[in-house]
Design an enzyme around this catalytic site. Structure first.
Site, short mmCIF file in Angstrom:
data_model
loop_
_atom_site.label_atom_id
_atom_site.label_comp_id
_atom_site.label_asym_id
_atom_site.label_seq_id
_atom_site.Cartn_x
_atom_site.Cartn_y
_atom_site.Cartn_z
N ASP A 31 13.62 28.83 -16.10
CA ASP A 31 13.85 28.32 -17.46
C ASP A 31 14.13 29.50 -18.39
OD1 ASP A 31 13.46 27.11 -20.09
OD2 ASP A 31 12.44 25.48 -19.03
N ILE A 32 15.15 29.38 -19.24
CA ILE A 32 15.46 30.49 -20.17
C ILE A 32 14.50 30.53 -21.36
CG2 ILE A 32 17.90 30.75 -19.55
CD1 ILE A 32 18.57 29.17 -22.10
N HIS A 95 14.89 16.46 -14.52
CA HIS A 95 14.41 17.79 -14.13
C HIS A 95 12.89 17.79 -14.05
CE1 HIS A 95 14.96 17.72 -18.53
NE2 HIS A 95 13.97 18.59 -18.62
#
Ligand SMILES: [Zn+2]
Length: 130
Positions: A31-32, A95
């Site tokens: 995850d950014i 997700h």
């Protein structure tokens, strides 16, 4: 596939991501905007908007793949526990979020934006345990 869905674009490798696992049906990447180091997303390559619209077979495969990726994070990062969350209010493509929690309690909100360099270094380390 949805043309402008960012996760579909990651599946097609049109948008760069720090991929830590990939097979024919699923892909996992860092995850950014992590709430903790190694926070990862596991997504089906097929575009589903809502997890509970998936058929039982694909839903089970998603969770089994998430378990596989969680064990990978456990080996690479040695958290106290890796937590699994499905909420899906941000990107409308199913997700599973995995949070390798090292200390304290699970925090679901990002604390900082990870740099490209940090994500690449970490994904290299995690893939080393595949
Ligand atoms: Zn999508």
């Amino acid at each position: 596939m949805s043309e402008d869905c960012v996760f579909c674009r990651i599946v097609r490798h049109e948008v760069p991501a720090a991929v830590i696992y990939e097979d024919d049906d699923f892909i996992a990447f860092l995850d950014i905007n992590p709430a903790c180091e190694g926070q990862s997303l596991v997504i089906p390559k097929k575009h589903y908007e809502y997890a509970f619209d998936m058929n039982d077979h694909n839903y089970e495969k998603l969770l089994v793949t998430a378990k596989h990726v969680a064990k990978l994070l456990d080996k690479a990062l040695k958290p106290k526990r890796t937590c699994l969350v499905i909420e899906g209010f941000d990107v409308p493509h199913v997700h599973v979020k995995l949070y390798p929690v090292k200390e304290g309690f699970l925090k679901l909100y990002p604390t900082k934006k990870a740099t490209k360099e940090e994500l690449e270094k970490l994904s290299d380390k995690i893939r080393g345990f595949l």
